[in-house]
Design a protein around this motif. Structure first.
Motif, PDB file in Angstrom:
ATOM      1  N   ALA A   5       3.274   5.625 -66.980  1.00  0.00           N
ATOM      2  CA  ALA A   5       1.892   6.020 -67.215  1.00  0.00           C
ATOM      3  C   ALA A   5       1.522   5.561 -68.611  1.00  0.00           C
ATOM      4  O   ALA A   5       2.252   5.829 -69.566  1.00  0.00           O
ATOM      5  CB  ALA A   5       1.748   7.530 -67.100  1.00  0.00           C
ATOM      6  N   VAL A   8      -2.774   7.625 -70.327  1.00  0.00           N
ATOM      7  CA  VAL A   8      -3.587   8.250 -69.290  1.00  0.00           C
ATOM      8  C   VAL A   8      -4.369   9.441 -69.831  1.00  0.00           C
ATOM      9  O   VAL A   8      -3.901  10.200 -70.669  1.00  0.00           O
ATOM     10  CB  VAL A   8      -2.746   8.707 -68.081  1.00  0.00           C
ATOM     11  N   THR A   9      -5.564   9.535 -69.332  1.00  0.00           N
ATOM     12  CA  THR A   9      -6.431  10.661 -69.650  1.00  0.00           C
ATOM     13  C   THR A   9      -6.807  11.298 -68.324  1.00  0.00           C
ATOM     14  O   THR A   9      -7.046  10.595 -67.345  1.00  0.00           O
ATOM     15  CB  THR A   9      -7.695  10.158 -70.367  1.00  0.00           C
ATOM     16  N   LEU A  10      -6.807  12.622 -68.304  1.00  0.00           N
ATOM     17  CA  LEU A  10      -7.094  13.289 -67.038  1.00  0.00           C
ATOM     18  C   LEU A  10      -7.951  14.504 -67.297  1.00  0.00           C
ATOM     19  O   LEU A  10      -7.680  15.304 -68.192  1.00  0.00           O
ATOM     20  CB  LEU A  10      -5.793  13.700 -66.346  1.00  0.00           C
ATOM     21  N   LEU A  44       0.970  15.524 -65.347  1.00  0.00           N
ATOM     22  CA  LEU A  44       1.482  14.183 -65.591  1.00  0.00           C
ATOM     23  C   LEU A  44       2.366  13.726 -64.428  1.00  0.00           C
ATOM     24  O   LEU A  44       2.295  12.575 -63.982  1.00  0.00           O
ATOM     25  CB  LEU A  44       2.269  14.169 -66.912  1.00  0.00           C
ATOM     26  N   LEU A  47       0.215  12.657 -61.638  1.00  0.00           N
ATOM     27  CA  LEU A  47      -0.316  11.316 -61.863  1.00  0.00           C
ATOM     28  C   LEU A  47       0.701  10.261 -61.465  1.00  0.00           C
ATOM     29  O   LEU A  47       0.378   9.259 -60.828  1.00  0.00           O
ATOM     30  CB  LEU A  47      -0.646  11.134 -63.346  1.00  0.00           C
ATOM     31  N   THR A  53      -5.681  10.397 -59.587  1.00  0.00           N
ATOM     32  CA  THR A  53      -5.826   9.151 -60.339  1.00  0.00           C
ATOM     33  C   THR A  53      -6.378   9.474 -61.718  1.00  0.00           C
ATOM     34  O   THR A  53      -7.223  10.359 -61.862  1.00  0.00           O
ATOM     35  CB  THR A  53      -6.778   8.176 -59.625  1.00  0.00           C
ATOM     36  N   PRO A  54      -5.881   8.792 -62.731  1.00  0.00           N
ATOM     37  CA  PRO A  54      -6.287   9.112 -64.100  1.00  0.00           C
ATOM     38  C   PRO A  54      -7.732   8.695 -64.366  1.00  0.00           C
ATOM     39  O   PRO A  54      -8.246   7.756 -63.768  1.00  0.00           O
ATOM     40  CB  PRO A  54      -5.316   8.281 -64.950  1.00  0.00           C
TER      41      PRO A  54
END
Ligand code: ATP
Ligand code: MG
Lengths: 231, 355
Positions: A5, A8-10, A44, A47, A53-54
């Motif tokens: 990953a 990534v931002t979620l 995480l 993901l 999906t991020p």
């Protein structure tokens, strides 16, 4: 060839759960993910499984973006033991184990052999023939772990060694010391077959002793990472 | 260290665990076969019994008179076939919906799918007269409208349950009460709107009976139900995996969205086609899957065909009872199934109550 990953931002609902987080699961190595409750560890993992999906960044397996792999393809590449596994109906432990086995007419690998071996290694022989819902929390976790091993077992037993990933979200939360050592030992053992293992743990000492990499997640941000780190 | 060998090595000689396979698992295939025989027997009994005693042996030996032949082939045969298919469709959809909602109380009747179908069918009966459609299509119109109604309700329930969290075991029944009430409002409005002829057809239809089964009406519905059963039987394994949770099923390679779509569509089609012809037959979709689960376990590969077979058998027997108990008068089948099903339902609630 890693499951990784990148930045990534979620956001879930209106809450930002992960911010610019990066994590790599490397074949033949154990990566431990540690952090306080609500830090975003399970998110995480989700993901990395392609379940969500991020919002930003990317998740890829062996350089291939995860979205391009089919659900089934991903299932043969990695297996997951999640933090909370439910069970609605009264299945037998035997049936739960069989759920992990992905049938493949092209590959005649024998389920019975695989199952017998995994059951013996996970020491859950005495649970066979019982209803899953009647098991204790720890017993269920052992069964789920065995089920996850079975899911990626077939390719592990073939001659060629493929890369596989085993993602474990607090696999030892309900286990006594003996079973904790057993499960973590088995997870470690899979790395000899080129498996990449990600394990979410709460005990930082345990993580440092057990893993090759430790990643510390705090409030959705990777606060520290190191190779054989001592905090 | 050798733990890697211990896990993966072929070198470790392992005595095969002489595991005691649970009886339920060992006997489940023979059990399904036995259910098939039971269905065949029930079918023969149903054909042979009725107000006019007819000897099947005579028919086979071609010695039956015209009347008996007509009674058997034109009245009883389509009826028994339709009854069997409706029972099978209800039980199969019940089992599939229970798997989809991960809830043992998800019965098409209780959660409002059947009422949705009834509403759809009523709309077509009352308002469809105005549609100019070729008469070949006519036998399909009411079933199609019923399917649309069932689909709407199932889909709505699914969205509702994912939006506001997994239904608890009993909540689903409460949601069902509301859904049933809404459908009731719709049907009431239709009754109010319809003219005399429409009202008569509607009332007649709503009394719901297998008595009007004839080949031209039965065949399309039976075909629809058979078609709808195929996708459900094909997703048995995926339904098993779904019981560990949606996310877990996805991790294990189940395309969860496709699974939902196919279960929702097929069970709505199966229920809708049945309701369109015979009205609402209660509790079959609840009781039968439970009986099968008690006997052969929860695995869907055996549960689904088992439920379909037992559903057909029991509904055929209930219908035979309804035809013969007060012969020549007829008790509505739904009366029989509800009389047996409702107490069972109470027992289930007591059993499934969260402890
Ligand atoms: N669907 C959701 N909607 C909104 N917020 C969510 C959702 N799922 C998780 N969160 C929030 O995201 C944060 C991270 O959750 P996550 O489950 O990843 O934590 P975790 O690190 O695994 O914690 P734990 O150690 O308790 O398992 C939490 O604050 C949680 O409340
Ligand atoms: Mg967590």
């Amino acid at each position: 060839m890693t499951l990784c990953a990148e930045n990534v931002t979620l956001e879930l609902g209106s809450k930002r759960v992960l911010t610019q987080a990066s994590l790599e699961v490397v074949p033949s190595q154990v990566t431990a993910l540690v952090g306080p409750n609500g830090a975003g560890k399970s998110s995480l993992v989700r993901l990395l499984c392609g379940e969500v999906t991020p919002g930003g960044g990317s998740v890829s397996a062996g350089g291939e973006p995860l979205e391009r792999l089919g659900v089934r393809e991903q299932a043969r590449l990695r297996s997951v033991v999640s933090q909370h596994a439910a069970m609605a109906f009264d299945f037998y432990v035997d049936e739960v184990l069989a759920m992990g086995w992905i049938p493949d007419p092209a590959d005649p690998a024998d389920y019975d052999d695989a199952c017998t071996e995994v059951v013996a290694q996970c020491q859950i022989g005495h649970l066979l023939g019982r209803k899953y819902k009647t098991l204790s929390g720890g017993e269920r976790q052992c069964v789920q772990f065995a089920r996850a091993l079975l899911q990626i077992w077939r390719d592990a037993c073939g001659g060629d060694v493929d890369v596989r990933y085993l993602l474990l979200d607090e696999p030892t939360a309900n286990l006594d010391l003996g079973h904790e050592a057993l499960v973590l030992g088995l997870a470690r053992a899979t790395t000899a077959r080129n498996f990449g293992v990600l394990v979410v743990l709460h005990d930082i000492d345990m993580a440092a002793a057990f893993a090759d990499h430790v990643v510390l997640l705090v409030d959705g941000v990777v606060a520290a990472r190191d190779h054989r780190v001592t905090f | 260290m050798s733990s890697a060998d211990a896990v993966f090595g072929r070198s470790v000689p392992l005595a095969r665990n002489p595991v005691a396979v649970p009886k339920q698992i060992r006997y489940r295939t023979p059990a399904v076969v036995a259910l098939a025989f039971a269905l065949a027997t029930a079918g023969i009994v149903a054909l042979a019994s009725g107000a006019i005693p007819v000897s099947l042996a005579d028919l086979v030996r071609n010695q039956a008179n015209e009347l008996h032949r007509a009674v058997l082939l034109e009245i009883r045969a389509p009826r028994v076939l339709l009854v069997g298919c409706v029972g099978a469709a209800l039980a199969l959809s019940g089992a599939a919906l229970q798997g989809l909602f991960r809830n043992p109380l998800a019965d098409p009747g209780l959660i409002g799918v059947s009422s949705g179908a009834a509403l759809g069918a009523s709309i077509m009966i009352v308002l469809g007269g105005g549609l100019a459609i070729a008469s070949i299509m006519a036998p399909y119109l009411v079933p199609l409208a019923a399917i649309a109604g069932a689909l709407l309700v199932t889909w709505f329930l699914y969205l509702f349950s994912t939006r506001y969290g997994q239904f608890s075991i009993v909540t689903i029944v409460l949601v069902g009460i509301a859904t049933n009430a809404l459908a009731g409002v719709g049907i009431g409005v239709l009754q109010y709107l319809s003219d005399d002829a429409g009202l008569r057809t509607l009332t007649f239809w709503m009394m719901g009976s297998f008595g009007r089964a004839t080949w031209p009406t039965t065949t399309p519905a039976v075909l629809l139900m058979l078609l709808a059963a195929v996708p459900i039987l094909l997703v048995a394994r995926s339904l098993d995996l779904l019981q560990l949770g949606e996310a877990e099923a996805l991790y294990m390679g189940v395309d969860v969205r496709r699974l939902k779509r196919s279960v929702v569509l097929s069970s709505a089609a199966a229920v809708g086609a049945g309701v369109a012809l015979v009205g609402i037959v209660g509790f079959v979709g609840l009781v039968v899957p439970h009986l099968v689960r008690l006997a052969i376990g929860a695995g869907h590969r055996h549960l689904l065909p088992g439920a379909a077979l037992l559903g057909a058998t029991l509904t055929i027997l209930a219908d035979t009872l309804a035809r013969t108990a007060a012969s020549p008068a007829e008790i509505p089948v739904s009366l029989v199934t509800s009389a047996l099903g409702a107490p069972f339902f109470l027992w289930l609630i007591a059993r499934e109550r969260p402890r």
